[in-house]
Design an enzyme around this catalytic site. Structure first.
Site, PDB file in Angstrom:
ATOM      1  N   ALA A  75      -1.214  19.478   6.156  1.00  6.74           N
ATOM      2  CA  ALA A  75      -0.005  19.010   5.475  1.00  6.74           C
ATOM      3  C   ALA A  75       0.056  19.462   4.017  1.00  6.74           C
ATOM      4  O   ALA A  75       1.148  19.670   3.486  1.00  6.74           O
ATOM      5  CB  ALA A  75       0.075  17.490   5.553  1.00  6.74           C
ATOM      6  N   ASN A 161       1.152   6.850   2.653  1.00  2.00           N
ATOM      7  CA  ASN A 161      -0.210   6.828   3.184  1.00  2.00           C
ATOM      8  C   ASN A 161      -1.044   5.650   2.681  1.00  2.00           C
ATOM      9  O   ASN A 161      -2.015   5.272   3.317  1.00  2.00           O
ATOM     10  CB  ASN A 161      -0.934   8.133   2.863  1.00  2.00           C
ATOM     11  CG  ASN A 161      -0.770   8.552   1.423  1.00  2.00           C
ATOM     12  OD1 ASN A 161       0.347   8.731   0.942  1.00  2.00           O
ATOM     13  ND2 ASN A 161      -1.868   8.684   0.717  1.00  2.00           N
ATOM     14  N   GLN A 189       1.872  10.879   7.867  1.00  2.00           N
ATOM     15  CA  GLN A 189       1.443   9.593   8.430  1.00  2.00           C
ATOM     16  C   GLN A 189       2.406   9.108   9.520  1.00  2.00           C
ATOM     17  O   GLN A 189       2.191   8.043  10.093  1.00  2.00           O
ATOM     18  CB  GLN A 189       1.346   8.535   7.318  1.00  2.00           C
ATOM     19  CG  GLN A 189       0.319   8.852   6.251  1.00  2.00           C
ATOM     20  CD  GLN A 189      -1.129   8.691   6.721  1.00  2.00           C
ATOM     21  OE1 GLN A 189      -1.401   8.112   7.773  1.00  2.00           O
ATOM     22  NE2 GLN A 189      -2.070   9.223   5.955  1.00  2.00           N
ATOM     23  N   THR A 250      -4.195  35.481  10.449  1.00  2.00           N
ATOM     24  CA  THR A 250      -4.490  35.324  11.875  1.00  2.00           C
ATOM     25  C   THR A 250      -4.474  33.842  12.245  1.00  2.00           C
ATOM     26  O   THR A 250      -5.031  33.012  11.527  1.00  2.00           O
ATOM     27  CB  THR A 250      -5.872  35.939  12.201  1.00  2.00           C
ATOM     28  OG1 THR A 250      -5.802  37.325  11.887  1.00  2.00           O
ATOM     29  CG2 THR A 250      -6.234  35.756  13.663  1.00  2.00           C
ATOM     30  N   CYS A 336     -11.478   7.598  -7.392  1.00  2.00           N
ATOM     31  CA  CYS A 336     -12.531   8.072  -8.290  1.00  2.00           C
ATOM     32  C   CYS A 336     -12.118   9.407  -8.884  1.00  2.00           C
ATOM     33  O   CYS A 336     -11.960  10.373  -8.167  1.00  2.00           O
ATOM     34  CB  CYS A 336     -13.820   8.290  -7.518  1.00  2.00           C
ATOM     35  SG  CYS A 336     -14.614   6.778  -7.042  1.00  2.00           S
TER      36      CYS A 336
HETATM   37  N1  PMP Z   1       0.453  13.908   2.792  1.00  2.00           N
HETATM   38  C1  PMP Z   1       0.061  12.667   3.143  1.00  2.00           C
HETATM   39  C2  PMP Z   1       1.075  11.566   3.140  1.00  2.00           C
HETATM   40  C3  PMP Z   1      -1.249  12.426   3.502  1.00  2.00           C
HETATM   41  O1  PMP Z   1      -1.630  11.187   3.853  1.00  2.00           O
HETATM   42  C4  PMP Z   1      -2.185  13.496   3.502  1.00  2.00           C
HETATM   43  C5  PMP Z   1      -3.640  13.268   3.845  1.00  2.00           C
HETATM   44  N2  PMP Z   1      -4.280  12.310   3.017  1.00  2.00           N
HETATM   45  C6  PMP Z   1      -1.728  14.774   3.139  1.00  2.00           C
HETATM   46  C7  PMP Z   1      -0.410  14.941   2.799  1.00  2.00           C
HETATM   47  C8  PMP Z   1      -2.650  15.954   3.140  1.00  2.00           C
HETATM   48  O2  PMP Z   1      -2.878  16.351   4.476  1.00  2.00           O
HETATM   49  P1  PMP Z   1      -3.941  17.468   4.868  1.00  2.00           P
HETATM   50  O3  PMP Z   1      -5.267  16.788   4.790  1.00  2.00           O
HETATM   51  O4  PMP Z   1      -3.587  17.839   6.271  1.00  2.00           O
HETATM   52  O5  PMP Z   1      -3.791  18.604   3.933  1.00  2.00           O
END
Ligand code: PMP
Length: 412
Positions: A75, A161, A189, A250, A336
């Protein structure tokens, strides 16, 4: 049945890969290992077929056309391609000049949205950061109030999240379509767990990730609308032109196959899983809030993902609570950084004070969470909070009816 320790209540951070997903992926390491870009032999065709199947599975949970799915590394990358790709493609002035266009987002988005937005500000774009109320919600009205003639993109997450609050995405989408502005949503999420129909919900770009939905890490997808309107993007990475040129490199065939399988399983089980998680979360929240005073559930009471609860425990330090309940994996309301323990910017944006933000834990449930586990967590957390409060003079004062926010401390 006794629970098996340690317990995992951090499914919003990442999930265990479903063994059915692993099984689907395994042949891609040793048998179906051709490059899907190798168009001239059977090894390539077999891999291409596996990727095509996964593309259909991902499109299936989004109500999208498979051609609209771009595979990425997760993401974070999907968000970057969408936000920076749209800004650069639709910029209203050349690079290096001001007035390149306006973007709307919110202060409590994930860093994978906020940081690309900040970079774009340095490059001449203007960004409005919407501020939520106490419930954490971003509404279509808030977006409406911020839209300008030069707005090119709205980027609002589907569900948060940290607190699970669900924003008004379909309403925001319809508003954006009316105004001819593109909508990107970080649905990391949400997608896979909850229903999505990119047509009905008027979404133009959507980010999702494999590892939040019981798939593998390091793979995700970006939905890019092809019709009404056809979204164009300036790629971030140039190369072999894979994924319609939006994401060269790839393809990660095992990861992609895993993401596809995770989507198919999630879609098949979603209708039963949602209510199951909601019942478990209610059991957790009620168990804790009935046994302990001075607790608060953060985020919207109803418009919230069924698997996330963020609870503030007054007069207890979140990190100490985590140490006292080490056999339970959760996240704290603090982040942190190298130098210090910062209270969560998401909780702060809701108006939660620093002290209470430091006293907050996020519990996130998943596919294998059981009622016995929830009961164990309730017992452990309640006992640990009671024990820590025994050591807190402030809690004693609070019990005696003293408003500790009004105390003037002596300065030495
Ligand atoms: N967006 C949200 C709302 C997330 O909760 C997260 C993961 N903490 C991410 C983006 C990042 O996702 P990824 O680990 O797949 O890069």
């Amino acid at each position: 049945m006794p629970v098996k320790l340690p317990l995992y209540f951090d499914n919003a951070a990442t999930t265990r890969t479903d063994p059915r997903v692993v099984e689907a992926m395994l042949p891609c390491f040793t048998e179906v290992y051709g490059n899907p870009g190798s168009r001239n032999h059977s090894f390539g065709w077999a891999s291409e077929a596996a990727v095509d199947k996964a593309r259909g599975q991902v499109a299936g949970v989004l109500g999208a056309d498979p051609k609209e799915v771009v595979f990425t590394s997760g993401a974070t990358e999907s968000n970057n391609i969408a936000i920076r790709g749209v800004a650069n493609m639709y910029a209203k002035a050349p690079a290096g000049s001001a007035g390149r266009g306006h973007i709307i987002t919110a202060v409590h988005e994930h860093k994978a949205v906020l940081d690309p937005c900040k970079r774009l500000q340095k490059e001449g774009f203007e960004v409005t950061y919407l501020e939520p109320g106490r419930d954490g919600l971003i509404t279509a009205d808030m977006v409406k109030g911020a839209l300008r003639d030069d707005t090119i993109l709205v980027t609002i997450m589907w569900a948060n999240n940290e607190i699970g609050t669900i924003n008004e995405i379909p309403e925001i989408g319809r508003l954006c379509h009316e105004k001819g502005v593109l909508l990107h949503t970080d649905a990391t999420q949400w997608a896979g767990k909850m229903p999505v129909d990119v047509e009905r919900d008027a979404v133009d770009l959507l980010s999702m990730s494999g590892h939040k939905i019981f798939g593998p890490k390091g793979v995700g997808a970006l939905y890019v609308r092809r019709r009404k309107p056809r979204v164009r993007l300036t790629p971030l990475v140039d190369g072999g032109g894979q994924e319609r040129g939006f994401r060269s490199g790839t393809l990660n065939v095992p990861g992609i196959v895993g993401l596809g399988a995770a989507c198919e399983i999630a879609a098949a089980e979603r209708d039963a899983e949602g209510p199951r998680l909601l019942a478990l979360r209610t059991r957790l929240e009620q168990g804790i809030t009935k046994a302990l005073d001075t607790t608060q559930i953060n985020g919207h009471a109803e418009k919230r993902l069924p698997n996330i609860t963020n609870i503030s425990f007054g007069f207890v330090e979140g990190e100490s609570l985590m140490m006292a309940t080490k056999e339970i994996a959760v996240s704290s309301g603090s982040a942190c950084t190298s130098a210090s323990l910062e209270p969560s910017y998401v909780l702060k944006s809701l108006g939660v004070g620093d002290d209470l933000a430091h006293s907050s834990l996020r519990f996130s449930l998943g596919r294998w969470t059981t009622g016995e586990e929830v009961d164990y967590v309730v017992d452990k957390v309640v006992a640990a909070v009671n024990k820590l409060r025994l050591l807190s003079p402030l809690y004693d004062m609070h019990k005696e009816g003293i408003d500790i926010t009004k105390i003037e401390w002596a300065k030495h």
